[in-house]
Design an enzyme around this catalytic site. Structure first.
Site, PDB file in Angstrom:
ATOM      1  N   LYS A  86       0.819  -1.217   0.000  1.00  0.00           N
ATOM      2  CA  LYS A  86       0.000   0.000   0.000  1.00  0.00           C
ATOM      3  C   LYS A  86       0.857   1.273   0.000  1.00  0.00           C
ATOM      4  O   LYS A  86       0.473   2.286  -0.591  1.00  0.00           O
ATOM      5  CB  LYS A  86      -0.916   0.006   1.223  1.00  0.00           C
ATOM      6  CG  LYS A  86      -1.859  -1.197   1.302  1.00  0.00           C
ATOM      7  CD  LYS A  86      -3.054  -1.041   0.405  1.00  0.00           C
ATOM      8  CE  LYS A  86      -3.957  -2.261   0.411  1.00  0.00           C
ATOM      9  NZ  LYS A  86      -5.057  -2.179  -0.537  1.00  0.00           N
ATOM     10  N   GLU A 108     -10.211   5.450   3.104  1.00  0.00           N
ATOM     11  CA  GLU A 108     -10.975   4.331   3.662  1.00  0.00           C
ATOM     12  C   GLU A 108      -9.978   3.197   3.840  1.00  0.00           C
ATOM     13  O   GLU A 108      -8.950   3.131   3.177  1.00  0.00           O
ATOM     14  CB  GLU A 108     -12.083   3.915   2.688  1.00  0.00           C
ATOM     15  CG  GLU A 108     -11.654   2.943   1.588  1.00  0.00           C
ATOM     16  CD  GLU A 108     -10.619   3.495   0.622  1.00  0.00           C
ATOM     17  OE1 GLU A 108     -10.628   4.715   0.374  1.00  0.00           O
ATOM     18  OE2 GLU A 108      -9.786   2.714   0.126  1.00  0.00           O
ATOM     19  N   SER A 375       2.204  -9.689  -0.724  1.00  0.00           N
ATOM     20  CA  SER A 375       1.779  -8.285  -0.663  1.00  0.00           C
ATOM     21  C   SER A 375       1.960  -7.638   0.708  1.00  0.00           C
ATOM     22  O   SER A 375       2.063  -6.418   0.802  1.00  0.00           O
ATOM     23  CB  SER A 375       0.307  -8.179  -1.077  1.00  0.00           C
ATOM     24  OG  SER A 375      -0.493  -9.038  -0.284  1.00  0.00           O
TER      25      SER A 375
HETATM   26  C1  LIG Z   1      -1.368  -7.190   2.641  1.00  0.00           C
HETATM   27  C2  LIG Z   1      -2.524  -6.911   1.726  1.00  0.00           C
HETATM   28  N1  LIG Z   1      -2.597  -7.561   0.558  1.00  0.00           N
HETATM   29  C3  LIG Z   1      -3.626  -7.358  -0.294  1.00  0.00           C
HETATM   30  C4  LIG Z   1      -4.649  -6.480   0.007  1.00  0.00           C
HETATM   31  C5  LIG Z   1      -5.792  -6.351  -0.955  1.00  0.00           C
HETATM   32  O1  LIG Z   1      -5.824  -5.146  -1.639  1.00  0.00           O
HETATM   33  P1  LIG Z   1      -5.487  -5.039  -3.173  1.00  0.00           P
HETATM   34  O2  LIG Z   1      -6.305  -6.052  -3.881  1.00  0.00           O
HETATM   35  O3  LIG Z   1      -5.821  -3.641  -3.505  1.00  0.00           O
HETATM   36  O4  LIG Z   1      -4.017  -5.313  -3.327  1.00  0.00           O
HETATM   37  C6  LIG Z   1      -4.619  -5.763   1.211  1.00  0.00           C
HETATM   38  C7  LIG Z   1      -5.671  -4.801   1.554  1.00  0.00           C
HETATM   39  O5  LIG Z   1      -5.776  -4.288   2.623  1.00  0.00           O
HETATM   40  C8  LIG Z   1      -3.524  -5.991   2.092  1.00  0.00           C
HETATM   41  O6  LIG Z   1      -3.431  -5.368   3.273  1.00  0.00           O
END
Ligand SMILES: Cc1ncc(COP(=O)(O)O)c(C=O)c1O
Length: 392
Positions: A86, A108, A375
């Site tokens: 993020k 949000e 992620s």
């Molecule tokens: C660690 C992590 N991975 C994935 C996501 C999913 O979001 P996005 O699909 O936008 O990557 C989030 C959302 O809060 C997250 O905290």
């Protein structure tokens, strides 16, 4: 003339109240100017390196792979400052806020990772932040609520609806409509009205760009598949963006199958949604027979969203990317496997992508190289895991 079309095929667009159109036009202009401006790019590059800690490593998880024929590489976004991907695009939108002469940020958050990244960057850039979060998510993600407050952000619990991300987005949009002269709405994923899906993708593209160069350095070629979990879709589109033109690389998005696709308790709009309009965009949406938005379910707060960013809807429709679903239980099993095999505690969101990679690797009969976007890190999820274990 705008550089980016508001549509991806039939998906995307700008379905917002008239009052927000000038704010979106201003943002489109600021975004398009900024990405052409070497001074903006230099400032962002400096912050990504020295504040956020890029480039993140690419790590071959040799102990994780259940099959010697299959090599699994992890793109370590969990090591980014803030604990998830993020931070990348929040830094960019923070700089855009200043560029537009605004002093406040509205955001949000679902899992709280976007909120934490926003609070962090707002503190660092001297901007005021108020962050809307579903009451249920505040409960699930208490450490992140506390982190945001420590960094000076105001956290506003949203009790409406299911008390999750979709309801928080509604409140944030309402606030923006009333305050856009001084406040920027820093949307957290590659969804929402134009230009957000493009904007977030362009600032998350760095994940795939780095991974591509790192794969070539590591093995002299690109991976066979690039795999990422899909909530709104920002980490996945960030990983995919630079691989879309590389036809030899399969793109795989992993939706939260929750308690199972046939139970109604899931968050898989690409699998089981229909085209509809939510939060300013046309995309796949989980809906009931009357077209009302259905509640989504995932053990992972960050994936608990009944829609998906419009570019994913397009990539799914055209077949360029495939989307699979992984259940809560499969994700938790993958979470534990990574902890024990590599000493890395992943976010439950990322564990969905891992679970797919593990299943695919176990079934493979040919040599294969898989690139998985890790992620985020799992510290924020420890309560969820502890509660699950206590209930067993
Ligand atoms: C660690 C992590 N991975 C994935 C996501 C999913 O979001 P996005 O699909 O936008 O990557 C989030 C959302 O809060 C997250 O905290």
């Amino acid at each position: 003339m705008s550089r980016f079309s508001p549509y991806f095929g039939e998906f995307g667009g700008t379905f917002v109240p008239e009052i927000l159109v000038p704010a979106l036009d201003q943002l489109t202009q600021a975004f398009e100017d900024a990405i052409e401006d070497p001074a903006f790019q230099a400032e962002l590059g400096k912050l990504l390196k020295h504040f956020a800690g890029r480039p993140t490593p690419l790590y071959e998880a040799t102990h994780l792979s259940p099959n010697p024929k299959v090599r699994i590489f992890l793109k370590r976004e969990d090591l980014l400052h803030g604990g998830a991907h993020k931070t990348n695009q929040v830094l960019a939108q923070g700089l855009l806020t200043q560029r537009m002469g605004k002093t406040e940020i509205i955001a949000e958050t679902g899992a709280g990772q976007h909120g934490v990244a926003t609070a962090m960057v707002a503190a660092m850039l001297g901007l005021k932040a108020r962050i809307y979060m579903g009451a249920k998510d505040c409960e699930r993600q208490q450490p992140n609520v506390y982190r945001m407050k420590l960094m000076g952000a105001e956290v506003i619990p949203v009790h409406a609806g299911s008390g999750t991300l979709k309801d928080a987005v509604n409140e944030a949009l309402r606030d923006w409509a009333a305050n856009y002269d001084k406040a920027h709405y820093l949307l957290g994923t590659a969804a929402g009205p134009h230009p957000f899906p493009h904007l977030v993708r362009e600032f998350q593209r760095i994940i795939g760009k780095e991974a591509k160069a790192q794969m070539i350095e590591a093995i002299g070629r690109l991976p066979d598949a690039a795999i990422a979990c899909v909530g709104g879709g920002s980490n996945a589109i960030g990983l995919f963006a630079d691989f879309i033109e590389e036809e030899g690389v399969e793109l795989v998005g992993v939706e939260p199958g929750g308690e199972g696709l046939d139970t109604g308790k899931h968050g898989a709009p690409i699998h089981l949604g229909r085209t509809g309009i939510l939060h300013g965009m046309k995309s796949y949406l989980m809906q009931d027979d009357e077209g009302q938005v259905q509640e989504s379910h995932s053990i992972s707060a960050g994936l608990d969203y009944p829609a998906v960013g419009p570019q994913h809807a397009f990539l799914a429709q055209t077949g360029r990317a495939q989307y699979v679903a992984v259940t809560d239980d499969e994700a938790i099993a993958a979470f534990k496997t990574l902890c024990r095999s590599e000493g890395i505690i992943p976010a439950i969101e990322s564990s969905h992508a891992l679970a797919y990679a593990l299943k695919r690797a176990a079934a493979a009969t040919e040599e294969e190289v898989l690139l998985v976007n890790l992620s985020g890190r799992g510290d924020k999820d420890l309560n969820t895991i502890m509660q699950l274990e206590a209930g067993q």
